[in-house]
Design an enzyme around this catalytic site. Structure first.
Site, PDB file in Angstrom:
ATOM      1  N   GLU A  56      22.347  62.078 -24.245  1.00  8.33           N
ATOM      2  CA  GLU A  56      23.630  61.407 -24.444  1.00  8.33           C
ATOM      3  C   GLU A  56      24.529  62.126 -25.452  1.00  8.33           C
ATOM      4  O   GLU A  56      25.600  61.652 -25.801  1.00  8.33           O
ATOM      5  CB  GLU A  56      23.424  59.941 -24.836  1.00  8.33           C
ATOM      6  CG  GLU A  56      22.438  59.696 -25.950  1.00  8.33           C
ATOM      7  CD  GLU A  56      22.191  58.206 -26.203  1.00  8.33           C
ATOM      8  OE1 GLU A  56      22.918  57.360 -25.677  1.00  8.33           O
ATOM      9  OE2 GLU A  56      21.249  57.899 -26.955  1.00  8.33           O
TER      10      GLU A  56
ATOM     11  N   CYS B   9      20.569  55.816 -17.197  1.00  9.42           N
ATOM     12  CA  CYS B   9      20.598  54.407 -17.609  1.00  9.42           C
ATOM     13  C   CYS B   9      21.959  54.016 -18.183  1.00  9.42           C
ATOM     14  O   CYS B   9      22.136  52.899 -18.653  1.00  9.42           O
ATOM     15  CB  CYS B   9      19.488  54.097 -18.603  1.00  9.42           C
ATOM     16  SG  CYS B   9      19.651  55.004 -20.138  1.00  9.42           S
TER      17      CYS B   9
ATOM     18  N   ASP C 139      27.385  57.107 -23.907  1.00  7.93           N
ATOM     19  CA  ASP C 139      27.598  57.982 -25.057  1.00  7.93           C
ATOM     20  C   ASP C 139      27.917  59.411 -24.645  1.00  7.93           C
ATOM     21  O   ASP C 139      28.711  60.076 -25.299  1.00  7.93           O
ATOM     22  CB  ASP C 139      26.363  57.972 -25.970  1.00  7.93           C
ATOM     23  CG  ASP C 139      26.381  56.764 -26.883  1.00  7.93           C
ATOM     24  OD1 ASP C 139      27.444  56.510 -27.493  1.00  7.93           O
ATOM     25  OD2 ASP C 139      25.364  56.068 -26.973  1.00  7.93           O
TER      26      ASP C 139
ATOM     27  N   HIS D 130      31.101  38.265 -25.316  1.00  8.28           N
ATOM     28  CA  HIS D 130      30.001  37.368 -25.010  1.00  8.28           C
ATOM     29  C   HIS D 130      30.365  36.308 -23.994  1.00  8.28           C
ATOM     30  O   HIS D 130      29.536  35.849 -23.225  1.00  8.28           O
ATOM     31  CB  HIS D 130      29.467  36.731 -26.294  1.00  8.28           C
ATOM     32  CG  HIS D 130      28.060  37.127 -26.518  1.00  8.28           C
ATOM     33  ND1 HIS D 130      27.708  38.144 -27.355  1.00  8.28           N
ATOM     34  CD2 HIS D 130      26.930  36.699 -25.941  1.00  8.28           C
ATOM     35  CE1 HIS D 130      26.410  38.298 -27.305  1.00  8.28           C
ATOM     36  NE2 HIS D 130      25.914  37.437 -26.448  1.00  8.28           N
TER      37      HIS D 130
HETATM   38  C1  PEP Z   1      24.289  55.121 -23.054  1.00  5.93           C
HETATM   39  O1  PEP Z   1      24.737  55.628 -24.084  1.00  5.93           O
HETATM   40  O2  PEP Z   1      24.702  55.403 -21.906  1.00  5.93           O
HETATM   41  C2  PEP Z   1      23.212  54.110 -23.131  1.00  5.93           C
HETATM   42  C3  PEP Z   1      22.606  53.674 -22.054  1.00  5.93           C
HETATM   43  O3  PEP Z   1      22.911  53.604 -24.351  1.00  5.93           O
HETATM   44  P1  PEP Z   1      23.796  52.541 -25.154  1.00  5.93           P
HETATM   45  O4  PEP Z   1      24.852  52.011 -24.227  1.00  5.93           O
HETATM   46  O5  PEP Z   1      22.830  51.518 -25.619  1.00  5.93           O
HETATM   47  O6  PEP Z   1      24.346  53.374 -26.262  1.00  5.93           O
HETATM   48 MG    MG Z   2      23.746  55.392 -25.961  1.00  6.52          MG
END
Ligand code: PEP
Ligand code: MG
Length: 587
Positions: free
Chosen positions: A439, A510, A463, A197
């Site tokens: 993912e 993403c 992931d 953080h």
């Molecule tokens: C990912 O797994 O790439 C993702 C965008 O989701 P998070 O990081 O929230 O698991």
């Molecule tokens: Mg994820």
């Protein structure tokens, strides 16, 4: 005789917030809270000991409250101090410490240390990076109480009256919140990682920070001259004349560069041969939309909704969720807002005191699995999303889909939520785009089937890499193997992109991979329609895209896919785009 000049020293840490600053060090000491002695309290004095503990907590509460009320505007959107206030009163910490004083007849410091160690251990073993960082929150809160118990002089960062760079073992969010931007140029800490953080707050304040330096507080003394390069995670102690001149130059280049790319970030991300990519933002809190707008985001590509469920005794109700979503949707309209349904897992449920004990939480009852098991929790969120959708441009995104039946059940739940809203006569819209997070490797394999159920895929590389390469995304020991450019990862992405093309649906990314300039030519060449990233990375990503040509990028991908190692892929990118990337090589 002149004084011997100290040799400059280069210390390497982890870059937590970009930028360069040069100045005098100011050591923030936390004496007294690390060494704790155990002693026994006679029965008749136990109540006094409990009172002493309660007084220390009360004092810490008052201190946090004051800091909260006086924090700079840039940090108003960060809820971490509220979390700390809640933790101070949490029965796992507060109640258990009192219980330990009474049942074991020990001093308050010892009881607190014992409870905190076990609480921290619980958080640290959690699979999720965010929750692991909560161990640090427990540490900050306990340091504050401990400081009051042992009577350690508290450092008052707000009272610093010169322009300095803070050097500390660790800076708690409460410390960071006291930073006066006119005085504090940047900071470095011994502890902390990229997702800590402290780093997140430094980014919000837009000051350079390097964390995880380990020996910062032993190597550096107050008033030493230091250079902090937050772009590379480097700290230079006692720089020589030549280094100073060089860094002054780098600093002004960097500042000019940021100003230029931020100005340009409101232009479209269009390649030199006319292909336009959407560059979207990942957000966790509605308050972040201000930076999304500042940095020229084309919409929200990932709204992680789980943070609203954490660190509180009860899950939020439909009205609260609806209000938050609506706020984001209305401000962003007509740009799209991609709301991802709850990516909570067993550990996050524990954070909510509804204890699940899983040996492998990353492989456990997480995300869509959790939601399908808790239809009421799911329905509440789905109703809130459909209601907010009536106010702008909403897409829904389902996380961790690993099997075909899961998306079918999720869609069924969405239809049921819509039907119940219809019955209740509440405004909503079911006409929203459906997205599936890709993912889990099985989702890549089944992409052709899943595509029939979705309008778009969004590849979550954080992931996908974890599950495909069997690397815990939060484990330092295997961090060097977490390679987005690994040929296996590239092949998976290419496969998803090819299937999307064949099936006529869009494909987005993403995961963090999309935020790194070096990866963008490949992602463009592989056919991503949209990239989503933390808001601060948007200007740079847009700039890279504007200097690329899709036909070239496709040719590079062909070569890259023939490579056997991540290094080989990296070299191909460097060879083709080294010049463009060097110009951007600030982070
Ligand atoms: C990912 O797994 O790439 C993702 C965008 O989701 P998070 O990081 O929230 O698991
Ligand atoms: Mg994820």
């Amino acid at each position: 005789m002149s004084e011997p000049v100290a040799q400059q020293r280069i210390l390497k840490g982890i870059s937590a917030s970009p930028g360069i600053c040069i100045g005098k060090a100011y050591l923030v000491d936390k004496a007294g809270v690390d060494v704790v002695e155990k002693y026994f309290i006679p029965d008749e004095k136990l109540q006094d000991e409990v009172k002493r503990f309660k007084a220390a907590v009360k004092k810490a509460l008052d201190e946090f409250q004051t800091i909260l009320e006086n924090r700079p505007e840039e940090l108003q959107r960060d809820y971490i101090l509220e979390t700390h206030l809640a933790l101070l009163k949490d029965k796992m910490l507060y109640g258990k410490t009192i219980e330990t004083i009474q049942s074991e007849g020990v001093n308050a410091e010892w009881a607190l240390r014992k409870i905190v160690s076990s609480l921290k251990a619980t958080f640290e073993t959690m699979g999720d990076e965010y929750l692991k960082e909560r161990a640090a929150d427990v540490g900050h809160v306990s340091d504050a109480i401990m400081g009051n118990l042992v009577g350690a002089p508290s450092h008052n960062i707000a009272a610093i009256d010169k322009r300095v760079i803070l050097v500390a073992q660790d800076l708690s969010p409460a410390d960071t919140s006291q930073i006066n931007l006119e005085r504090i140029k940047g900071f470095i800490t011994n502890r902390g990682g990229k997702a800590s953080h402290t780093g997140i707050m430094a980014q919000a304040l837009e000051i350079p920070a390097v964390v995880g330096l380990e020996i910062a507080t032993t190597a550096i003394k107050s008033d030493d001259v230091i250079i902090v390069d937050g772009n590379t995670g480097t700290v230079i102690l006692d720089p020589d004349e030549q280094t100073l001149v060089e860094y002054e130059e780098r600093k002004s280049d960097y500042e000019e560069y940021r100003a230029v790319i931020t100005r340009e970030s409101h232009l479209a991300a269009e390649t030199t041969d006319g292909v336009q990519l959407q560059v979207m933002a990942n957000i966790e809190f509605p308050e972040e939309i201000v930076s999304v707008k500042n940095y020229g985001g084309d919409g929200i590509g990932l709204y992680r909704t789980e943070f609203q469920y954490m660190n509180r005794p009860e899950f939020p109700g439909e009205h609260e969720l609806f209000e938050k979503y609506r706020e984001v949707v209305e401000v962003m309209a007509p740009m799209p807002v991609t709301i991802r349904t709850l990516d909570i897992n067993g550990d996050k449920a524990i954070a909510n005191h509804s204890g699940l004990d899983e040996a492998n939480p990353a492989l456990g009852l997480r995300a869509i699995r959790y939601c399908l098991r808790k239809p009421d929790v799911f329905k509440t969120q789905l109703r809130a999303i459909l209601r907010a959708a009536a106010y702008g441009n909403v897409r829904i995104l389902f996380p961790m889909i690993a099997a075909y039946f899961e998306i079918c059940e999720a869609l069924k739940a969405l239809d049921e939520a819509a039907e119940s809203l219809e019955k209740d006569g509440l405004p909503y819209t079911r006409e929203i785009e459906i997205g599936i997070m890709i993912e889990v490797p099985s989702a890549v394999v089944l992409a052709d089937l899943l595509a029939e159920k979705a309008d778009f895929f969004s590849i979550g590389t954080n992931d996908l890499i974890q599950y495909a390469l069997a690397i815990d995304r939060g484990n330092r020991n295997v961090a060097h193997l977490f390679q987005p450019l690994d040929p296996a990862v590239l092949r998976l992405i290419q496969q998803v992109a090819d299937v999307s093309r064949e099936k006529g649906i869009e494909v987005f990314m993403c995961g963090e991979m999309a935020a790194t300039a070096q990866h963008i030519p490949l992602l463009l060449g592989m056919g991503m329609d949209e990239l989503s990233m933390n808001p601060q990375s948007i200007p740079r990503a847009k700039r890279v895209i504007r200097s690329l040509k899709v036909s070239d990028a496709r040719a590079i991908v062909k070569d890259a896919l023939k490579k056997k190692t991540a290094r080989g892929v990296f070299e191909i990118v460097q060879e083709a785009y080294g010049d463009i990337l060097a110009e951007l090589d600030y982070h």
